[in-house]
Write an enzyme that holds these catalytic residues in place. Structure first.
Site, PDB file in Angstrom:
ATOM      1  CG  HIS A   1       2.470  46.240  30.885  1.00  0.00           C
ATOM      2  ND1 HIS A   1       3.021  45.491  29.871  1.00  0.00           N
ATOM      3  CD2 HIS A   1       1.692  45.376  31.604  1.00  0.00           C
ATOM      4  CE1 HIS A   1       2.604  44.243  29.966  1.00  0.00           C
ATOM      5  NE2 HIS A   1       1.786  44.159  31.016  1.00  0.00           N
TER       6      HIS A   1
ATOM      7  CD  GLU B   1       6.747  49.206  28.949  1.00  0.00           C
ATOM      8  OE1 GLU B   1       6.120  48.960  30.016  1.00  0.00           O
ATOM      9  OE2 GLU B   1       7.349  48.334  28.310  1.00  0.00           O
TER      10      GLU B   1
ATOM     11  CB  CYS C   1       5.012  43.293  26.098  1.00  0.00           C
ATOM     12  SG  CYS C   1       3.625  44.396  26.489  1.00  0.00           S
TER      13      CYS C   1
ATOM     14  CB  CYS D   1       4.296  48.323  25.952  1.00  0.00           C
ATOM     15  SG  CYS D   1       3.564  47.969  27.567  1.00  0.00           S
TER      16      CYS D   1
END
Length: 144
Positions: A47, A49, A77, A80
């Protein structure tokens, strides 16, 4: 947020869900810029992040990033959010809310839990229309 949006556009151009993230230090200097890449990297943790946190940690030579601010185009999410907490990010600024998986108030409140040893400040909805439009167009095109 403009730089995070640029990263999200890069992600979409590569067939990844258009999410971008940047991290700046306490003085506003850019530490990291990343976009989603779980497909290209064959990595479920790819992801934006997480990738930005890794870059920022490498840039500073430390896994903790106190005083840093994370800008991301979509509400983080749970995965993260956990990494954000462990990195000691001071503030999370996100664009679009994610009612299905957001961990900053939409689906769950992980970033806001009072019992955790670190809680970043959270601001959501920044350029939400633009961030959301990128996501909607990406998924609309995939459904055709």
């Amino acid at each position: 947020m403009a730089q995070a949006l640029e990263q999200a556009r890069l992600s979409a151009a590569r067939g990844e869900v258009p999410v971008g993230a940047v991290i700046v230090d306490g003085r506003g200097h850019l530490l990291a810029a990343a976009h989603n890449a779980p497909i290209a990297e064959h990595d479920p943790s790819g992801h934006a992040e997480i990738r930005a946190l890794r870059q920022a940690g490498a840039a500073l030579g430390n896994y903790r990033l106190p005083g840093a601010r994370l800008y991301v185009t979509l509400e983080p999410c749970i995965m993260c959010a956990g990494a954000i907490i462990h990195a000691r990010i001071a503030e999370v600024v996100f664009g679009a809310y994610d009612p299905k998986a957001g961990a900053a108030g939409s689906h769950s409140d992980l970033l806001l839990r009072p019992r955790l040893n670190h809680r970043p400040q959270v601001r959501g909805g920044i350029r939400a229309a633009e961030c959301g439009a990128l996501l909607r167009e990406f998924f609309r095109a995939r459904r055709r």
